[in-house]
Design an enzyme around this catalytic site. Structure first.
Site, PDB file in Angstrom:
ATOM      1  N   CYS A  53       5.066   3.180   1.850  1.00  0.00           N
ATOM      2  CA  CYS A  53       4.104   4.063   0.941  1.00  0.00           C
ATOM      3  C   CYS A  53       4.146   5.439   1.477  1.00  0.00           C
ATOM      4  O   CYS A  53       3.822   5.703   2.638  1.00  0.00           O
ATOM      5  CB  CYS A  53       2.870   3.262   1.568  1.00  0.00           C
ATOM      6  SG  CYS A  53       1.482   3.931   0.792  1.00  0.00           S
ATOM      7  N   TYR A 184       3.910   8.081 -10.177  1.00  0.00           N
ATOM      8  CA  TYR A 184       3.475   6.703 -10.575  1.00  0.00           C
ATOM      9  C   TYR A 184       2.722   6.518 -12.079  1.00  0.00           C
ATOM     10  O   TYR A 184       3.055   5.573 -12.695  1.00  0.00           O
ATOM     11  CB  TYR A 184       2.161   6.450  -9.777  1.00  0.00           C
ATOM     12  CG  TYR A 184       2.737   5.849  -8.110  1.00  0.00           C
ATOM     13  CD1 TYR A 184       2.826   4.786  -7.723  1.00  0.00           C
ATOM     14  CD2 TYR A 184       2.919   6.928  -7.116  1.00  0.00           C
ATOM     15  CE1 TYR A 184       3.255   4.231  -6.582  1.00  0.00           C
ATOM     16  CE2 TYR A 184       3.249   6.353  -5.887  1.00  0.00           C
ATOM     17  CZ  TYR A 184       3.406   5.277  -5.496  1.00  0.00           C
ATOM     18  OH  TYR A 184       3.856   4.927  -4.250  1.00  0.00           O
TER      19      TYR A 184
END
Length: 342
Positions: A53, A184
């Site tokens: 992440c 994203y």
């Protein structure tokens, strides 16, 4: 980055429902004066991360640069999460050895029963109570830099210098909107117009960052700051996952002389590359986002050997750690396995 994810509906929902980055729900701060009830205290807190992440990786870089390894211990989650959230299946018996839990969601539930939001990393958990303290990914590293100073190592850099904060904040806002979050919004877009708008804004911002970094080694001032950490964690994932998996493919990072040199400069700086696990990164994105990559196939490429090649960015001057010094060796047990390195 969520487990009960931002898209809602589990891993298969990625790319099939409109994407919206959730605000951190738990915004308590750990401060020197303990004004939120959580005082800075060595050994009291557990930093839960995934090396896959980018948001959690910021905390790992900051922790290393500031020398907080002995003050706050890391819990590293399996990069392959399931719909119940990040899990500790890398640890013996599938439990975090300090918190004694199988899923990060258990710490969330101890803080707020039946919390309906996403279970995200980075997360800081209070070890004595087992309760989540904060999942505020934007604030955790700023507090590491400014509130945890009594526990910084000797020679720790100032990652958020007061006289440059306005400029740092402005740069970070642009980077967050168009780059950190932009990849994203591109990758999880559910329509052509939505995708094209996000991808166009992403590359426009990258081009403006190229112009800025053409003439200076770091984003703000002549030393590494929080702004560099936040850009780095997206750039290091760009070719391995965002270019292909998220369709951010107008060009590769390796095709940008300036950004590729900048990213390699940081990667080769102690505290950056020694926290990066390319194996975790690739397996997480390609295997977890089943709505985007239903086959779960993880690509063999790209070739990662270039990360350790000369970058020549030192010719621009700059002092990576300012008046400080590099961090020491990676603590035992925190080394990146050979499978995750170039």
């Amino acid at each position: 980055m969520g487990g009960r994810d931002d898209a809602g509906g589990g891993n298969s929902a990625y790319g099939r429902k409109a994407f919206k980055r959730s605000r951190a729900h738990f915004q308590d701060r750990i401060t020197a004066d303990g004004r939120d009830g959580w005082p800075v205290e060595a050994g009291r807190y557990r930093l839960v991360v995934s090396r896959a992440c980018p948001w959690a990786s910021r905390a790992l870089v900051s922790r290393r640069l500031l020398g907080l390894e002995d003050a706050v211990s890391p819990a590293v989650a399996d990069p392959i999460q399931d719909d119940r959230s990040w899990r500790f299946t890398l640890d013996p018996d599938g439990r975090d050895p300090v918190l004694g839990i199988r899923y990060l969601s258990e710490a969330y539930d101890r803080r707020e029963t039946d919390y309906p939001g996403g279970v995200s990393v980075p997360a800081v958990v209070d070890v004595p109570s087992g309760k989540l303290v904060t999942n505020d990914y934007q604030q955790i590293t700023l507090d590491f830099a400014t509130e945890w100073t009594a526990l910084h190592r000797e020679g720790a850099p100032d990652l958020y210098p007061e006289k440059l904060r306005d400029e740092i904040d402005a740069v970070m806002d642009d980077v967050y909107r168009d780059v950190n979050n932009g990849v994203y919004r591109s990758g999880f877009a559910t329509g052509q117009d939505e995708y094209e708008a996000a991808c166009t804004a992403l590359f426009r911002r990258l081009e403006s960052l190229e112009e800025r970094l053409e003439r200076q080694r770091y984003l703000v001032g002549d030393t590494i700051t929080e702004a560099d950490i936040r850009l780095f964690t997206t750039l290091v994932r760009f070719d391995p996952v965002y270019h292909g998996h998220f369709k951010c493919n107008r060009w590769k990072l390796t095709e940008s002389r300036v950004l590729w040199g900048y990213a390699r400069d940081l990667y080769q700086t102690p505290g950056f590359g020694d926290t990066v696990d390319f194996d975790h990164i690739k397996r997480h994105y390609y295997q977890v986002h089943s709505g985007v990559n239903p086959s779960g196939i993880v690509p063999l490429g790209p070739d990662l050997s270039g990360w350790t090649t000369p970058h020549h960015r030192e010719e621009l001057g700059g002092r990576p750690f300012g008046d400080g010094t590099p961090p020491g060796p990676v603590p035992p047990g925190e080394e990146i396995p050979a499978t995750g390195r170039p």
